[in-house]
Design an enzyme around this catalytic site. Structure first.
Site, PDB file in Angstrom:
ATOM      1  N   CYS A 541    -107.810  -3.840  -8.700  1.00 42.83           N
ATOM      2  CA  CYS A 541    -108.329  -4.861  -7.787  1.00 42.83           C
ATOM      3  C   CYS A 541    -108.912  -6.035  -8.573  1.00 42.83           C
ATOM      4  O   CYS A 541    -109.299  -5.895  -9.737  1.00 42.83           O
ATOM      5  CB  CYS A 541    -109.399  -4.233  -6.883  1.00 42.83           C
ATOM      6  SG  CYS A 541    -110.022  -5.330  -5.596  1.00 42.83           S
ATOM      7  N   ASP A 543    -111.701  -7.279  -8.008  1.00 44.97           N
ATOM      8  CA  ASP A 543    -113.160  -7.165  -7.923  1.00 44.97           C
ATOM      9  C   ASP A 543    -113.781  -7.353  -9.308  1.00 44.97           C
ATOM     10  O   ASP A 543    -113.360  -6.723 -10.291  1.00 44.97           O
ATOM     11  CB  ASP A 543    -113.530  -5.794  -7.359  1.00 44.97           C
ATOM     12  CG  ASP A 543    -114.989  -5.724  -6.930  1.00 44.97           C
ATOM     13  OD1 ASP A 543    -115.231  -5.620  -5.727  1.00 44.97           O
ATOM     14  OD2 ASP A 543    -115.872  -5.785  -7.802  1.00 44.97           O
ATOM     15  N   ARG A 545    -116.433  -6.325 -10.521  1.00 47.40           N
ATOM     16  CA  ARG A 545    -117.145  -5.179 -11.074  1.00 47.40           C
ATOM     17  C   ARG A 545    -116.220  -4.180 -11.761  1.00 47.40           C
ATOM     18  O   ARG A 545    -116.687  -3.253 -12.423  1.00 47.40           O
ATOM     19  CB  ARG A 545    -117.928  -4.476  -9.961  1.00 47.40           C
ATOM     20  CG  ARG A 545    -118.974  -5.363  -9.303  1.00 47.40           C
ATOM     21  CD  ARG A 545    -119.443  -4.786  -7.985  1.00 47.40           C
ATOM     22  NE  ARG A 545    -118.390  -4.766  -6.984  1.00 47.40           N
ATOM     23  CZ  ARG A 545    -118.549  -4.357  -5.733  1.00 47.40           C
ATOM     24  NH1 ARG A 545    -119.742  -3.944  -5.337  1.00 47.40           N
ATOM     25  NH2 ARG A 545    -117.535  -4.376  -4.875  1.00 47.40           N
ATOM     26  N   HIS A 602    -111.333   1.454  -6.308  1.00 47.03           N
ATOM     27  CA  HIS A 602    -112.768   1.572  -6.595  1.00 47.03           C
ATOM     28  C   HIS A 602    -113.540   1.665  -5.287  1.00 47.03           C
ATOM     29  O   HIS A 602    -113.050   1.327  -4.210  1.00 47.03           O
ATOM     30  CB  HIS A 602    -113.250   0.362  -7.409  1.00 47.03           C
ATOM     31  CG  HIS A 602    -113.177  -0.939  -6.672  1.00 47.03           C
ATOM     32  ND1 HIS A 602    -114.247  -1.484  -5.997  1.00 47.03           N
ATOM     33  CD2 HIS A 602    -112.145  -1.809  -6.493  1.00 47.03           C
ATOM     34  CE1 HIS A 602    -113.881  -2.633  -5.444  1.00 47.03           C
ATOM     35  NE2 HIS A 602    -112.615  -2.857  -5.724  1.00 47.03           N
ATOM     36  N   CYS A 605    -114.889  -1.317  -1.860  1.00 51.41           N
ATOM     37  CA  CYS A 605    -113.873  -2.369  -1.985  1.00 51.41           C
ATOM     38  C   CYS A 605    -113.928  -3.275  -0.753  1.00 51.41           C
ATOM     39  O   CYS A 605    -113.788  -2.811   0.386  1.00 51.41           O
ATOM     40  CB  CYS A 605    -112.490  -1.739  -2.126  1.00 51.41           C
ATOM     41  SG  CYS A 605    -111.156  -2.941  -2.258  1.00 51.41           S
TER      42      CYS A 605
END
Length: 734
Positions: A541, A543, A545, A602, A605
Site C-alpha cells: 500500500c 500508506d 507508515r 497492513h 488501512c
C-alpha cells in the site's frame, strides 16, 4: 446490551465489597450518566469495578460505610485535580506488567472469597485464610446454594458457546439461577434491596484516624481507579470504529473524578472504566457516548421499578458470576505480550504480593521490582571483540557506566599489545569511571606501539571528556535513528522544527543522508548502478507508515517495489481497466526474473475502511472511488466466506482478506499462473500490524496469518507459503 451486562455485575461487586447492594446500582447509574457525559472516552463504560473490590472491602471493614463514601468523594476530587493539571498520561508510566499483575491478584482474591459464598459459607478475613479454609468448605457445604452457584457457572460457560450469545451470558446465567430458585422454592440467601435507592443514605463523614492513613486510602482509590480507567481508555481506542475520535485522557480523568465525587455523595461504590462493559459497548455497535449514558438511565429505571424482581436473585448466583469474572481477570494472554520483554517476573511478583500482602503492598512491590529491572536494563552494556583484516574491532553498545567497566576491561585485555584497534562507541551515556578505563587503556596500548582509532557513532562522550567540554545531554531513543520519522530526530539546521516548511524538512533529510549515509552506501550503489537484480517483487500500500525495506531489513537492490492505494491487483479482464500494476509484475517476472511476488497489507488501512463503508467516505474523490472498485472481490469474500481467525475488528479482518484476494487475483493471469504451477514463481502473503510493528505471513492451509518466528526452525515448523509445490502452487484457500 451494556445495561444487561452491567446489572448483575454491579450487584455482585457490591455484595463482594461488603457494601449495601444499592451502592452498586448507584455507582452504575453515576458511572453511566455523569462519567458518560463528562468523560473524554466516548465509548468507555464506567461503573463499579471488580479491581477495586479488595480496596473497598478493606476500607468498609476498617472505617465503616459512610467514611468509605467520604474517601470516595475525596478520591474524586483528587482525580479532578490531576486531570486539570493534565498529568493523565503520567499514569500510563506504570508498567503494564504491574497493572495486569494487580488485576490478576485481585482476580485470585475475588475467586477465593466468592467461592465460600458459592459453597454456602462466609469468606474469611484474608486471601490466605480463604485458601486454607476452602477444603473444609468444599467437604462440609452441600446446600442448595452450591447447586445454584454451579448452575450459574455452567450456564455462563455453555451460553458463551451457543448461537444466541449476543444476549449477554451473565444476564442469562443469573436469570436462570433466579428462576430455578424461585420456582423451586429454594430457601437460600438473596439480594436484600431497600425500597428506595437512598434509604441508607447519610452524610458522608471522615473517620477519626491518623491523617496519613486517610491520605493513603484516598490516594489508593484515586490512583487504582484512575490508572484502570486510563488503561481501559487506551484499550477501547484500539477497538473503536472508524470515525470515532480518540480519547482525551485528561478529560476522562476529570470525568472519572466527577463520577466518584457524585457516587460517594449519593452512597455509591467508587467507579472506574470497566473493560468488560466497554468491550460489550463497542462490539454491540456503539458510535457515541449516548450508549454509555443510556445504559445508566436504564439501570436507574430498573432499580426504581423492578426492585421485587432483583430481590429474587440468589447471592450464590452473584458470587458465581464474580468467580467467573475473577477468572477472566487472570488473563494469561497478557503473559504472551510480556514474555518477549522479560517482564513476566514483575507480573507474577505483583500478583503474589496482592494475594499475600494486600493490594497496596503488592502494587508497591511490583512497582519497585519493575523499577529495579528497568534500571538494570538501562545500565546494561554490550561489548563485542573480533579480529578482521589484521585489525582488532571492539564494539561497545548501551549505557557505559561504572557497572560495565569490568566487562569492558576484560574485553580490552584480549587485544594483544601493539595491535591496531578500532574502538566503536555506540553509547548513549558514559560516566567518568568508564572514560577513565578507556583512556588509561588507550594510553597504555599506544605506548606499546599500538594504534587506537575511536569512532563515536552518535554521542561524543569520549571526545567531550578529552577536551573538557560538558557532556551532551542524553538523547531520546529515536533521536538519531535513521528509521525514526523526521519529527522524532534532532536536526540542528531546522530549529525550531515547527517553523520549517515541508520543503525545508525534505532538504534537511537529504542533507542528513549526504552527511551520514551516502558515504556508507556509495560502494553498494556504484556496484548496482549498471544493473539491478532483485529476487523479490513487493506489492504493498502507499500508506506512509508501511516501509518495505524497514520491515524486511532489506537494502538497495533487494526489492522491486510497486505501491498503490490498498495494495490492489486488478483481475485479468477487469471491467475497470488498469495496466500499471501488471506492468510492474510483467517487467519484474519477464525481465528481472524475480522468484517471489509478495502482497503485503497492513492494519488500519484507509482504503479498506473506505471499502467497508460502501464508498460513502470516498464518493467526493472520483478517481479513488473508481480505483477501489478493484476491491469489490475482497469485500464479497469478506461478506460471504469465513475470514482469517484472530482479528478482533471487521476492518482488520478485511485488511487480511484483501491480501488473500490479491494473491488470487494474480493467478487469474494465465501466464503468471503457469509460472507458479511450474515452480518458477512463489506467491507470498504478508500483513503488517501497525500497533505492534509485527509482520505476519499467510498460511494458505489454515487460511490465517502467523507471526514470523524470531528464529528459523526446521522446515516443518515454518509457515507454508503459496508457492510450495506441496501446496499445489495455490496462493490462497480459494
Amino acid at each position: 446490551m451494556v445495561f444487561l451486562v452491567a446489572m448483575p455485575l454491579s450487584l455482585g461487586i457490591a455484595v463482594a465489597s461488603g457494601a449495601p447492594v444499592e451502592a452498586g446500582l448507584i455507582a452504575a447509574i453515576v458511572g453511566g450518566i455523569v462519567v458518560g457525559v463528562l468523560g473524554g472516552s466516548p465509548l468507555q463504560v464506567s461503573g463499579p469495578a471488580a479491581g477495586l473490590t479488595v480496596i473497598v472491602a478493606s476500607m468498609i471493614e476498617t472505617y465503616g460505610w459512610r467514611a468509605t463514601c467520604a474517601i470516595t468523594m475525596c478520591a474524586g476530587l483528587l482525580q479532578i485535580g490531576l486531570g486539570a493539571c493534565r498529568v493523565a498520561r503520567t499514569a500510563l508510566a506504570v508498567s503494564p506488567a504491574v497493572v495486569h499483575g494487580m488485576l490478576a491478584g485481585v482476580g485470585v482474591v475475588l475467586i477465593l472469597s466468592q467461592l465460600h459464598i458459592v459453597l454456602g459459607g462466609s469468606p474469611q478475613h484474608s486471601a490466605l485464610a480463604n485458601l486454607t479454609d476452602l477444603p473444609r468448605q468444599i467437604l462440609s457445604q452441600h446446600s442448595l446454594a452450591v447447586f445454584l452457584g454451579v448452575l450459574t457457572i455452567a450456564v455462563l460457560l455453555l451460553w458463551e458457546r451457543s448461537p444466541w450469545r449476543r444476549v449477554p451470558a451473565p444476564l442469562v446465567a443469573v436469570a436462570t439461577a433466579t428462576a430455578v430458585a424461585w420456582f423451586g422454592g429454594f430457601d437460600v440467601p438473596r439480594v436484600d434491596l431497600p425500597e428506595s435507592l437512598l434509604v441508607h443514605w447519610g452524610p458522608p463523614s471522615l473517620p477519626q484516624v491518623r491523617i496519613q492513613d486517610l491520605v493513603g486510602a484516598v490516594v489508593a482509590v484515586a490512583l487504582v481507579a484512575g490508572v484502570e480507567s486510563l488503561l481501559c481508555s487506551v484499550a477501547v481506542d484500539r477497538m473503536r470504529p472508524v470515525g470515532v475520535p480518540r480519547s482525551d485522557l485528561d478529560r476522562e480523568l476529570v470525568g472519572q473524578g466527577a463520577g466518584n465525587f457524585v457516587s460517594g455523595l449519593l452512597g455509591g461504590l467508587p467507579v472506574a472504566g470497566v473493560v468488560v462493559r466497554s468491550t460489550t459497548n463497542v462490539r454491540a455497535g456503539a458510535l457515541t457516548r449516548g450508549s454509555t449514558v443510556l445504559h445508566g438511565a436504564w439501570v436507574l429505571v430498573l432499580a426504581l421499578s423492578c426492585g421485587a424482581v432483583l430481590e429474587r436473585i440468589p447471592l450464590s448466583a452473584l458470587a458465581a458470576l464474580l468467580v467467573a469474572l475473577g477468572l477472566r481477570m487472570i488473563d494469561r494472554s497478557h503473559l504472551r505480550g510480556l514474555r518477549p520483554h522479560r517482564e513476566t517476573l514483575t507480573y507474577w511478583v505483583t500478583m503474589g504480593g496482592v494475594v499475600v500482602l494486600g493490594l497496596g503492598e503488592g502494587v508497591l512491590v511490583g512497582v519497585g521490582l519493575a523499577a529495579c529491572l528497568a534500571l538494570r536494563r538501562l545500565t546494561r552494556v554490550s561489548v563485542r571483540t573480533e579480529q578482521r583484516d589484521g585489525r582488532w574491532h571492539v564494539v561497545v553498545e548501551g549505557s557505559l557506566t561504572f557497572l560495565g567497566v569490568p566487562k569492558l576491561t576484560a574485553a580490552l585485555a584480549e587485544v594483544p599489545p601493539g595491535a591496531p584497534v578500532d574502538l566503536d562507541l555506540d553509547v548513549d551515556f558514559m560516566d567518568n569511571a568508564a572514560f577513565d578505563a578507556i583512556h588509561t587503556w588507550r594510553v597504555s596500548h599506544e605506548r606499546l606501539g599500538g594504534r587506537v582509532d575511536i569512532d563515536e557513532i552518535h554521542e561524543s562522550w569520549y571526545e567531550s571528556a578529552m577536551t573538557g567540554e560538558s557532556s551532551p545531554p542524553r538523547k531520546s531513543a529515536g533521536s538519531s535513528r535513521w528509521w525514526a520519522p523526521w519529527a522524532n530526530r534532532n536536526r540542528s539546521q531546522l530549529e525550531p522544527l515547527e517553523e520549517a516548511s515541508p520543503r525545508e524538512i525534505l532538504l534537511a533529510g537529504v542533507r542528513e543522508y549526504h552527511g551520514s549515509t551516502a558515504r556508507l552506501v556509495r560502494p553498494i550503489m556504484a556496484e548496482l548502478s549498471m544493473a539491478q537484480t532483485p529476487d523479490h517483487l513487493f506489492i504493498t500500500c502507499v500508506d506512509s507508515r508501511v516501509v518495505p525495506n524497514l520491515i524486511t531489513a532489506s537494502g538497495p537492490g533487494d526489492l522491486f517495489i510497486t505501491r498503490n492505494v490498498g495494495n490492489l491487483v486488478p483481475r485479468y479482464g477487469a471491467r475497470v481497466p488498469d495496466d500499471s500494476v501488471m506492468a510492474s509484475v510483467e517487467y519484474a517476472t519477464s525481465v528481472l526474473n524475480v522468484r517471489t511476488i509478495t502482497v503485503c497489507g497492513h492494519s488500519m488501512c484507509g482504503a479498506m475502511a473506505g471499502v467497508l463503508a460502501g464508498g460513502s467516505e470516498t464518493e467526493h474523490l472520483p478517481q479513488l472511488s473508481n480505483w477501489l472498485k478493484h476491491a469489490n472481490h475482497s469485500l464479497d469474500r469478506f461478506l460471504h466466506q469465513p475470514g482469517p481467525e484472530g482479528p478482533e475488528t471487521p476492518l482488520a479482518r478485511l485488511c487480511q482478506v484483501n491480501v488473500m484476494q490479491q494473491l488470487e487475483n494474480l493467478l487469474t493471469y494465465p501466464w503468471l499462473k503457469r509460472r507458479v504451477e511450474l515452480g518458477e514463481l512463489e506467491l507470498v502473503g504478508m500483513y503488517l500490524d501497525l500497533a505492534t510493528a509485527k509482520v505476519h505471513i499467510l498460511d494458505p492451509e489454515q487460511s490465517r496469518f502467523l507471526t514470523v518466528p524470531d528464529s528459523v526452525g526446521p522446515p516443518g515448523d515454518r509457515p507454508a507459503r503459496s508457492g510450495d509445490k506441496s501446496q499445489g502452487a495455490t496462493a490462497s484457500p480459494a
